[in-house]
Design a protein around this motif. Structure first.
Motif, mmCIF file in Angstrom:
data_model
loop_
_atom_site.group_PDB
_atom_site.id
_atom_site.type_symbol
_atom_site.label_atom_id
_atom_site.label_comp_id
_atom_site.label_asym_id
_atom_site.label_seq_id
_atom_site.Cartn_x
_atom_site.Cartn_y
_atom_site.Cartn_z
ATOM 1 N N TYR A 12 0.844 -1.183 0.000
ATOM 2 C CA TYR A 12 0.000 0.000 0.000
ATOM 3 C C TYR A 12 0.883 1.238 0.000
ATOM 4 C CZ TYR A 12 -3.298 -3.535 1.501
ATOM 5 O OH TYR A 12 -4.060 -4.678 1.570
ATOM 6 N N ASN A 13 0.541 2.184 -0.842
ATOM 7 C CA ASN A 13 1.276 3.445 -0.908
ATOM 8 C C ASN A 13 0.573 4.494 -0.061
ATOM 9 O OD1 ASN A 13 3.078 2.365 -2.655
ATOM 10 N ND2 ASN A 13 2.387 3.491 -4.454
ATOM 11 N N ILE A 14 1.344 5.258 0.674
ATOM 12 C CA ILE A 14 0.807 6.390 1.421
ATOM 13 C C ILE A 14 1.345 7.655 0.776
ATOM 14 C CG2 ILE A 14 0.763 7.590 3.638
ATOM 15 C CD1 ILE A 14 1.010 4.915 5.025
ATOM 16 N N HIS A 15 0.453 8.536 0.396
ATOM 17 C CA HIS A 15 0.829 9.797 -0.229
ATOM 18 C C HIS A 15 0.521 10.966 0.702
ATOM 19 C CE1 HIS A 15 0.558 7.180 -3.744
ATOM 20 N NE2 HIS A 15 1.263 8.079 -4.410
ATOM 21 N N VAL A 16 1.319 12.007 0.624
ATOM 22 C CA VAL A 16 1.042 13.271 1.301
ATOM 23 C C VAL A 16 0.805 14.302 0.216
ATOM 24 C CG1 VAL A 16 1.898 15.048 2.856
ATOM 25 C CG2 VAL A 16 2.524 12.665 3.242
ATOM 26 N N ASN A 17 -0.416 14.814 0.168
ATOM 27 C CA ASN A 17 -0.788 15.789 -0.865
ATOM 28 C C ASN A 17 -0.455 15.285 -2.269
ATOM 29 O OD1 ASN A 17 -1.398 17.270 1.346
ATOM 30 N ND2 ASN A 17 -0.107 19.016 0.868
ATOM 31 N N GLY A 18 -0.708 13.999 -2.501
ATOM 32 C CA GLY A 18 -0.497 13.439 -3.826
ATOM 33 C C GLY A 18 0.920 12.998 -4.118
ATOM 34 N N VAL A 19 1.832 13.170 -3.179
ATOM 35 C CA VAL A 19 3.229 12.784 -3.371
ATOM 36 C C VAL A 19 3.529 11.565 -2.509
ATOM 37 C CG1 VAL A 19 5.628 13.525 -3.170
ATOM 38 C CG2 VAL A 19 3.874 15.163 -3.862
ATOM 39 N N LEU A 20 4.179 10.573 -3.094
ATOM 40 C CA LEU A 20 4.466 9.341 -2.370
ATOM 41 C C LEU A 20 5.260 9.615 -1.099
ATOM 42 C CD1 LEU A 20 4.421 6.221 -2.264
ATOM 43 C CD2 LEU A 20 6.590 6.265 -3.521
ATOM 44 N N HIS A 21 4.751 9.132 0.021
ATOM 45 C CA HIS A 21 5.450 9.254 1.303
ATOM 46 C C HIS A 21 6.156 7.938 1.627
ATOM 47 C CE1 HIS A 21 6.227 10.523 5.440
ATOM 48 N NE2 HIS A 21 5.819 9.323 5.807
ATOM 49 N N CYS A 22 5.420 6.836 1.549
ATOM 50 C CA CYS A 22 6.032 5.538 1.833
ATOM 51 C C CYS A 22 5.182 4.418 1.252
ATOM 52 C CB CYS A 22 6.228 5.343 3.338
ATOM 53 S SG CYS A 22 4.686 5.273 4.294
ATOM 54 N N ARG A 23 5.779 3.243 1.195
ATOM 55 C CA ARG A 23 5.083 2.036 0.736
ATOM 56 C C ARG A 23 5.185 0.996 1.847
ATOM 57 N NH1 ARG A 23 7.684 1.546 -3.482
ATOM 58 N NH2 ARG A 23 6.152 2.505 -4.878
ATOM 59 N N VAL A 24 4.065 0.411 2.224
ATOM 60 C CA VAL A 24 4.057 -0.565 3.317
ATOM 61 C C VAL A 24 3.271 -1.806 2.902
ATOM 62 C CG1 VAL A 24 4.288 1.161 5.139
ATOM 63 C CG2 VAL A 24 2.008 0.533 4.348
ATOM 64 N N ARG A 25 3.647 -2.923 3.517
ATOM 65 C CA ARG A 25 2.951 -4.178 3.269
ATOM 66 C C ARG A 25 1.963 -4.458 4.400
ATOM 67 N NH1 ARG A 25 8.213 -5.105 2.711
ATOM 68 N NH2 ARG A 25 8.296 -6.338 4.620
ATOM 69 N N GLY A 395 -0.153 17.998 15.042
ATOM 70 C CA GLY A 395 -0.455 16.607 14.747
ATOM 71 C C GLY A 395 -0.619 16.415 13.253
ATOM 72 N N ALA A 396 -0.695 15.175 12.821
ATOM 73 C CA ALA A 396 -0.797 14.885 11.397
ATOM 74 C C ALA A 396 -2.200 14.462 11.047
ATOM 75 C CB ALA A 396 0.166 13.764 11.034
ATOM 76 N N GLY A 397 -2.734 14.966 9.961
ATOM 77 C CA GLY A 397 -4.058 14.585 9.485
ATOM 78 C C GLY A 397 -3.961 13.358 8.599
ATOM 79 N N TRP A 398 -5.077 12.657 8.484
ATOM 80 C CA TRP A 398 -5.047 11.431 7.709
ATOM 81 C C TRP A 398 -6.163 11.387 6.705
ATOM 82 C CZ3 TRP A 398 -1.745 7.610 7.120
ATOM 83 C CH2 TRP A 398 -0.671 7.575 8.001
ATOM 84 N N CYS A 399 -5.877 10.923 5.531
ATOM 85 C CA CYS A 399 -6.884 10.662 4.532
ATOM 86 C C CYS A 399 -6.552 9.368 3.829
ATOM 87 C CB CYS A 399 -6.934 11.767 3.497
ATOM 88 S SG CYS A 399 -7.281 13.343 4.201
ATOM 89 N N LEU A 400 -7.548 8.537 3.645
ATOM 90 C CA LEU A 400 -7.358 7.284 2.943
ATOM 91 C C LEU A 400 -8.253 7.265 1.726
ATOM 92 C CD1 LEU A 400 -7.377 4.808 5.920
ATOM 93 C CD2 LEU A 400 -5.461 6.009 4.915
ATOM 94 N N ARG A 401 -7.721 6.818 0.622
ATOM 95 C CA ARG A 401 -8.496 6.816 -0.599
ATOM 96 C C ARG A 401 -9.723 5.934 -0.460
ATOM 97 N NH1 ARG A 401 -6.557 6.430 -6.819
ATOM 98 N NH2 ARG A 401 -8.616 6.267 -7.707
ATOM 99 N N GLY A 402 -10.859 6.472 -0.865
ATOM 100 C CA GLY A 402 -12.077 5.679 -0.921
ATOM 101 C C GLY A 402 -12.906 5.705 0.341
ATOM 102 N N GLY A 403 -12.560 6.492 1.331
ATOM 103 C CA GLY A 403 -13.344 6.497 2.554
ATOM 104 C C GLY A 403 -13.103 7.731 3.374
ATOM 105 N N TRP A 404 -13.832 7.849 4.452
ATOM 106 C CA TRP A 404 -13.737 9.013 5.330
ATOM 107 C C TRP A 404 -12.748 8.742 6.444
ATOM 108 C CZ3 TRP A 404 -16.856 13.274 4.294
ATOM 109 C CH2 TRP A 404 -17.835 13.053 3.324
ATOM 110 N N VAL A 405 -11.869 9.657 6.670
ATOM 111 C CA VAL A 405 -10.910 9.527 7.754
ATOM 112 C C VAL A 405 -10.903 10.813 8.550
ATOM 113 C CG1 VAL A 405 -8.515 9.133 8.357
ATOM 114 C CG2 VAL A 405 -9.498 7.998 6.390
ATOM 115 N N VAL A 406 -10.977 10.688 9.854
ATOM 116 C CA VAL A 406 -11.051 11.861 10.708
ATOM 117 C C VAL A 406 -9.802 11.977 11.529
ATOM 118 C CG1 VAL A 406 -12.373 12.987 12.510
ATOM 119 C CG2 VAL A 406 -13.531 11.538 10.855
ATOM 120 N N GLY A 407 -9.216 13.123 11.541
ATOM 121 C CA GLY A 407 -8.072 13.377 12.400
ATOM 122 C C GLY A 407 -8.559 13.703 13.800
#
Length: 478
Positions: A12-25, A395-407
């Motif tokens: 899974y790729n995690i992006h910050v503002n559309g830019v790749l931050h990290c890739r995790v399994r 703190g850091a906000g979170w957004c996940l593609r395809g769903g609602w995420v609340v910081g």
């Protein structure tokens, strides 16, 4: 959040503002889950998507994606888990591993507002706070003034000014964040991170603080962010020649747009759709300089205390909801050739005593705008409670593609960043959902999707509630 088709290497790729931050399994996320359970207890940490014995079908892959998305949402929504060092260090380590940058000593250049370069020797694995402290130490800025400043990722423009991408957060490694963009236009800059000019007095108590504030003020005037007439310009020039820095700042404080952050030209639907606008943030407001279709220029301001807070029902976590759309050019904050993230910042504004109206800004800097608005609200709340911005915790906000995420938020913290999680092979394309729901916590505004289509996942008007800043408005304020 999406999965790699090669199920044995599900990632899974995690992006910050559309830019790749990290890739995790999946296994790494499971390891994070187990560590959180060990530290905080099984009754605190949400349930994690279970392992599967057999190969996952495409439907099960999507189901797991949704489950992981809900898990990450729940973790980040919890102030203890989402703000934990375990959680943030997991992201920092993953960022470093994904970008394949070994831990070693390097020299990082940090710019000041006047273009001066501060070179600090750090480790590639140093987090934002470490780098900020290294810069402060190099400048001899006292510890009690460090909290008045922040590091920002910016893009240098042709005229020498800066387009602000985001404030660097505690879950990232500044050296890795800027070098992984592979574009020399992206730089890290040190700038004050408060809005109330009354705090200038604290900063000016120390020589270094005064010099930093003076340099920033001069730069803002030179780039036209602060409006100066001929007589004021003459007075300022005279004070510069006398090296009267405090007096220079005192005079600048009386000028229009002092302490404001100016954004790149963008588009708004106020007072009508398709208007080009230059937005500036400061003095607890968003200032609009709108170019109407008839080429007439109009100016107006929106106070943060008249923006209604939105957040989901059943919880006390403010939220904002942006949208992501594939674009042909690279985004503000991405490397060339990558798809652009198109964002809207929308807020519901109390136009008159009995009339609320949505106002929308379409801009790649929508997240940075949300950061500004949120920090203004935080300052108001801190001031109201008699606190000090020295204690403000980011703190850091979170957004996940395809769903609602609340910081999460409390009186002295905020999480402005927009992060998306997609599969490692999931580059935006026409076959995917045309617009992904993303969210980040914000007290005074919401980021909503550009699409007007409804979804079963959409949060209706009845699911939103007001906040204290909005409710504190009296008739005399209208």
């Amino acid at each position: 959040l999406g999965s790699d088709w090669h199920l044995s290497l599900q990632a899974y790729n995690i992006h910050v503002n559309g830019v790749l931050h990290c890739r995790v399994r999946y296994s790494q996320l499971l390891g994070l889950h187990e560590q959180l359970r060990k530290e905080y207890g099984a009754n605190v940490v949400p349930a994690f998507p279970p392992k599967k014995i057999f190969t996952l079908t495409p439907a099960e892959v999507e189901q797991r994606r949704e489950q992981l998305e809900k898990y990450m949402q729940a973790v980040r929504q919890d102030p203890m888990l989402g703000g934990s060092e375990t959680f943030n260090s997991f992201l920092r380590k993953a960022q470093q591993e994904t970008q394949q940058i070994p831990t070693e000593e390097v020299v990082l250049e940090v710019l000041l507002s006047n273009g001066q370069k501060v070179k600090v020797t750090i480790l590639t694995s140093d987090q934002t706070e470490d780098v900020l402290e290294a810069v402060a130490s190099k400048l001899d800025l006292p510890d009690d003034l460090v909290g008045y400043f922040s590091l920002f990722l910016v893009r240098e423009t042709k005229d020498g000014a800066f387009s602000f991408v985001r404030k660097l957060q505690e879950f990232e490694l500044p050296y890795v964040s800027v070098t992984s963009l592979h574009n020399p236009e992206f730089r890290i800059i040190l700038r004050k991170s408060y809005w109330d000019s009354a705090y200038d007095d604290d900063v000016m108590e120390h020589r270094v603080g005064l010099n930093l504030l003076y340099a920033q003020t001069v730069s803002d005037i030179e780039h036209g962010w602060i409006v100066v007439n001929k007589e004021q310009h003459r007075q300022l020039k005279s004070l510069q020649e006398k090296v009267s820095k405090k007096e220079f700042i005192r005079l600048a404080q009386t000028l229009k747009y002092y302490g404001y952050l100016k954004f790149d030209p963008c588009v708004t639907d106020f007072p009508e759709k398709g208007c080009h606008v230059v937005v500036s943030a400061g003095n607890n407001e968003l200032n609009f300089q709108v170019r109407l279709p008839n080429e007439q220029i109009k100016e107006g301001s929106f106070k943060v205390t008249r923006m209604r807070c939105h957040f989901p029902s059943g919880g006390s976590q403010p939220q904002c909801v942006p949208s992501q759309v594939p674009m042909s050019n690279g985004p503000s904050g991405s490397s060339p050739g990558k798809s652009e993230v198109k964002l809207e910042l929308a807020f519901e504004y109390l136009m008159s005593k009995d009339r609320l109206q949505w106002v929308t800004i379409t801009s790649p800097q929508a997240i940075m705008l949300s950061i500004c608005l949120q920090s203004m609200v935080d300052e108001l709340m801190v001031k109201k409670s008699g606190g000090s911005i020295r204690k403000v915790r980011v703190g850091a906000g979170w957004c996940l593609r395809g769903g609602w995420v609340v910081g999460w938020v409390d009186v002295v913290s905020y999480n402005p960043e927009l992060l998306t999680v997609v599969s490692s092979q999931d580059s935006p394309d026409a076959s995917r959902e045309p617009m992904a729901k993303l969210s980040s916590k914000l007290t005074s505004v919401s980021l909503r999707g550009i699409s007007h289509s409804s979804s079963a996942n959409d949060v209706g008007a009845n699911d939103f509630h007001g906040n204290y800043a909005f409710e504190g408005i009296g008739d005399e304020d209208l």
